[in-house]
Design a protein around this motif. Structure first.
Motif, PDB file in Angstrom:
ATOM      1  N   GLN A 191       2.758  -4.312   5.944  1.00  0.00           N
ATOM      2  CA  GLN A 191       2.550  -5.346   4.934  1.00  0.00           C
ATOM      3  C   GLN A 191       3.886  -5.888   4.406  1.00  0.00           C
ATOM      4  O   GLN A 191       4.101  -7.095   4.336  1.00  0.00           O
ATOM      5  N   HIS A 220       0.813  -1.211   0.000  1.00  0.00           N
ATOM      6  CA  HIS A 220       0.000   0.000   0.000  1.00  0.00           C
ATOM      7  C   HIS A 220       0.853   1.270   0.000  1.00  0.00           C
ATOM      8  O   HIS A 220       0.384   2.332  -0.368  1.00  0.00           O
ATOM      9  N   TRP A 221       2.105   1.155   0.486  1.00  0.00           N
ATOM     10  CA  TRP A 221       2.985   2.324   0.538  1.00  0.00           C
ATOM     11  C   TRP A 221       3.028   3.035  -0.810  1.00  0.00           C
ATOM     12  O   TRP A 221       2.900   4.252  -0.912  1.00  0.00           O
ATOM     13  N   MET A 240      -4.623  -5.542   7.217  1.00  0.00           N
ATOM     14  CA  MET A 240      -4.717  -4.235   6.562  1.00  0.00           C
ATOM     15  C   MET A 240      -6.045  -3.527   6.812  1.00  0.00           C
ATOM     16  O   MET A 240      -6.221  -2.391   6.422  1.00  0.00           O
ATOM     17  N   GLY A 281      -9.047   3.646   7.040  1.00  0.00           N
ATOM     18  CA  GLY A 281      -8.512   4.995   7.227  1.00  0.00           C
ATOM     19  C   GLY A 281      -8.310   5.682   5.889  1.00  0.00           C
ATOM     20  O   GLY A 281      -8.635   6.863   5.728  1.00  0.00           O
ATOM     21  N   ARG A 282      -7.797   4.934   4.927  1.00  0.00           N
ATOM     22  CA  ARG A 282      -7.583   5.487   3.598  1.00  0.00           C
ATOM     23  C   ARG A 282      -8.906   5.951   2.994  1.00  0.00           C
ATOM     24  O   ARG A 282      -8.989   7.033   2.400  1.00  0.00           O
ATOM     25  N   TYR A 288      -6.286   0.092   8.218  1.00  0.00           N
ATOM     26  CA  TYR A 288      -5.594   1.087   7.388  1.00  0.00           C
ATOM     27  C   TYR A 288      -6.391   1.376   6.124  1.00  0.00           C
ATOM     28  O   TYR A 288      -6.479   2.517   5.671  1.00  0.00           O
ATOM     29  N   SER A 337      -2.268   6.511   6.416  1.00  0.00           N
ATOM     30  CA  SER A 337      -2.843   5.170   6.525  1.00  0.00           C
ATOM     31  C   SER A 337      -2.112   4.220   5.585  1.00  0.00           C
ATOM     32  O   SER A 337      -1.724   3.113   5.951  1.00  0.00           O
ATOM     33  N   LEU A 338      -1.927   4.681   4.346  1.00  0.00           N
ATOM     34  CA  LEU A 338      -1.317   3.798   3.353  1.00  0.00           C
ATOM     35  C   LEU A 338       0.159   3.531   3.648  1.00  0.00           C
ATOM     36  O   LEU A 338       0.650   2.432   3.442  1.00  0.00           O
ATOM     37  N   TRP A 339       0.876   4.570   4.131  1.00  0.00           N
ATOM     38  CA  TRP A 339       2.298   4.363   4.394  1.00  0.00           C
ATOM     39  C   TRP A 339       2.508   3.389   5.537  1.00  0.00           C
ATOM     40  O   TRP A 339       3.337   2.483   5.454  1.00  0.00           O
ATOM     41  N   ILE A 340       1.729   3.552   6.606  1.00  0.00           N
ATOM     42  CA  ILE A 340       1.863   2.613   7.724  1.00  0.00           C
ATOM     43  C   ILE A 340       1.485   1.218   7.234  1.00  0.00           C
ATOM     44  O   ILE A 340       2.204   0.242   7.465  1.00  0.00           O
ATOM     45  N   ALA A 341       0.369   1.139   6.514  1.00  0.00           N
ATOM     46  CA  ALA A 341      -0.069  -0.152   5.993  1.00  0.00           C
ATOM     47  C   ALA A 341       1.029  -0.802   5.166  1.00  0.00           C
ATOM     48  O   ALA A 341       1.323  -1.987   5.316  1.00  0.00           O
TER      49      ALA A 341
END
Lengths: 457, 131
Positions: free
Chosen positions: A393, A328-329, A410, A416-417, A413, A385-389
């Motif tokens: 991941q 997702h990053w 996931m 959140g996205r 996150y 959200s995506l960076w943490i996910a």
């Protein structure tokens, strides 16, 4: 049939652009929602794959590109101290371009795709879009050709360069990749377009916009001529080699990998040069961002540009890539340039240019504020959200956690996205409504004025 | 064009299309960064491999059963999508378990065609110790 009213091309391209940002982002929101409820709208046309590629193509080639062309139809003649070569041709190109985009949109929903990231439209649409871009480029080059200002301001360099580079990358990325047999070569050709659509179109026009807007909005002189030249020529020289880093650790020859990594890092030079120039120009003017929404959009754009270009080169390194690739990053990163940086500068351009064209201030300052804060906060929620996910991941995959389990991890996150994405989406309605009101009121006021003049005469 | 610039240089400000342009020096920090990036680039081109160096696989693996189990079975059986398999060998006979693997049961698909008889034996062996 097509009007040649002054500034009409610029205005009409902007209106079309804002129409498409609503459509394009609703596709994006649908994509995000499908990751939470996969069954949503799960019919033959709006499957996940169709909707996702439609989102990407629409926000880039419909929204952002049209907003760019709209601002170029204003900024280029202003910088060249002349009028647009042909407003009629500009309006014709707009109608043609929109028909082509519609064709591409429906082609994608019907399942036709050339499976090239950032170049998903099928071949028959690609050809037409190339013609439409050609018409725009012809018109704008002719405009510069009849200029009365001898010197080319740095924005013009960026605009003219981009108008050459976009057709070039479009041809190289779209055509041979669909003719040569599938495989590594095809992937490399595809990523030539994939990354240069970002680097030699989105980035360069966006930077050109900022170079124009900053001195106008702050009333301060541009900080350094030398830095602007370093920035322009360095990006023009090094950007084209960025494609291979998308296939990092993949089945491509080692030397191509290296040839992709090095320019990716060298890009720090133009990026920092450009940003130093912007922030040097801003010195002492930062307080103006409190009151001027266009300036705030511009500066927020430059900050997101910095962050996108800190992430980008690092992601190109083999070791970093081995963690975050396919996670997702990447999606979070991929939104920072096109949305965080250059949609923001385009919003600023619209807010700066539209009032000049219609001869009236933007209808609602509050709507502009709401547009800014919903966009910014929404994007931050979305991106973090995506960076943490992505990091979670990536390491979970390396650890060998069963795949389905990583999918379940996931869940928060992805939600959140979607929440952040909804805010970004809602923000654009403030823009659309504000634009609609402004243009409508401006027309009304003009009519009243004409009537008054007629009455007094 | 160049001459024009030099003429203006004394004023240290040009005006192009109504926009003033100053000729400030490039900040020292940036010059340093430019040099560091350039030196790095040359060094990387000469010394680094283009890809992540992958270590060759360690000693021959005799954990085939575990690999298949974690790579395939756990995708459902660890997530709550399918029953927990801990101690399954106490509840079912060897033949039944192997049959389920080969032919599937309820929502579980048949995966017998993906593996050899020997591999299925290994999975069963692993299951015996999985509790």
């Amino acid at each position: 049939m097509f009007t040649d009213e002054k500034w009409s091309s610029s205005k009409n391209w902007f209106i079309a652009a804002v129409f498409w940002i609503i459509i394009g982002m609703s596709m994006g929101l649908l994509t995000a929602t499908k990751q939470i409820w996969p069954e949503l709208l799960n019919n033959r046309w709006t499957t996940y794959g169709h909707v996702r590629s439609a989102h990407v193509m629409l926000v880039i080639y419909a929204w952002l590109s049209m907003a760019y062309v709209g601002s170029m139809f204003y900024m280029i003649p202003k910088l060249a101290k002349t009028k647009v070569y042909s407003e009629k041709l500009g309006n014709f190109a707009l109608v043609f371009y929109n028909i082509v985009i519609l064709e591409g949109f429906f082609a994608l929903l019907f399942g036709q795709t050339s499976v090239i990231e950032y170049g998903e439209f099928p071949l028959w649409v690609d050809v037409q879009l190339l013609v439409a871009i050609g018409l725009v480029a012809y018109n704008l080059f002719k405009t510069v050709g009849q200029r009365t200002e001898k010197m080319l301001y740095v924005s013009l360099w960026y605009f003219l360069g981009s108008l050459l580079w976009l057709p070039l990358t479009w041809i190289v990325g779209n055509f041979p990749a669909q003719w040569i047999p599938s495989g590594v070569q095809q992937g490399l050709m595809g990523w030539f377009l994939g990354h240069n659509a970002i680097g030699l179109w989105m980035t360069t026009v966006g930077v050109g916009q900022i170079y124009y807007l900053l001195p106008k909005l702050t009333g301060r002189p541009l900080y350094s001529h030398q830095l602007s030249m370093i920035g322009f020529w360095a990006i023009a020289t090094f950007y084209v080699w960025n494609g291979p880093h998308h296939l990092m650790n993949g089945p491509i020859p080692s030397w191509i990998s290296k040839a992709g990594v090095i320019p990716s890092i060298v890009l720090l030079i133009p990026v920092w040069a450009v940003l130093a120039n912007f922030w040097g120009t801003m010195k002492g003017s930062w307080s103006q961002t409190r009151t001027s929404v266009p300036l705030r959009f511009t500066m927020a754009g430059t900050i997101f540009y910095l962050f996108a270009c800190l992430q980008g080169p690092l992601q190109a390194l083999p070791s970093v890539s081995s963690v975050i690739k396919f996670t997702h990053w990447t999606v979070g990163h991929a939104h920072m340039g096109p949305f965080g940086a250059f949609s923001f500068t385009s919003f600023a351009a619209i807010y700066y240019i539209l009032p000049k064209i219609v001869g009236r201030e933007m209808f609602s300052k509050r709507a502009m504020e709401a547009h800014f804060w919903f966009s910014t906060v929404g994007f931050l929620v979305f991106a973090f959200s995506l960076w943490i996910a992505g990091v979670v991941q990536g390491f979970a995959w390396i650890e060998g956690v069963p795949f389905l389990q990583t999918v379940l991890m996931m869940e928060p996150y992805v939600q959140g996205r979607a929440i952040g994405g909804t805010m970004m989406y809602v923000a654009q309605f403030f823009l659309a409504w504000n634009m609609y009101k402004t243009i409508k009121l401006a027309k009304l006021e003009k009519k009243q004025q004409a009537q008054q003049q007629a009455a007094t005469a | 064009m160049k001459k024009e610039y030099q003429q203006h240089e004394s004023k240290h400000e040009d005006i192009v299309s109504g926009i003033k342009i100053e000729h400030n020096k490039v900040p020292k920090l940036l010059v340093a960064v430019f040099y560091i990036v350039a030196i790095w680039a040359i060094g990387y081109a000469i010394f680094m491999p283009g890809k992540l160096a992958v270590e060759p696989a360690a000693a021959p693996q005799d954990n085939k059963g575990e690999l298949i189990f974690t790579g395939t079975c756990l995708n459902c059986h660890a997530t709550g999508a399918a029953p927990d398999l801990k101690g399954v060998t106490d509840r079912m006979s060897e033949e039944d378990i192997k049959n389920v693997i080969k032919k599937g049961r309820n929502t579980m698909p048949a995966i017998g065609h993906l593996y050899t008889e020997k591999e299925i034996d290994k999975v069963y062996e692993y299951l015996e110790d999985y509790r």
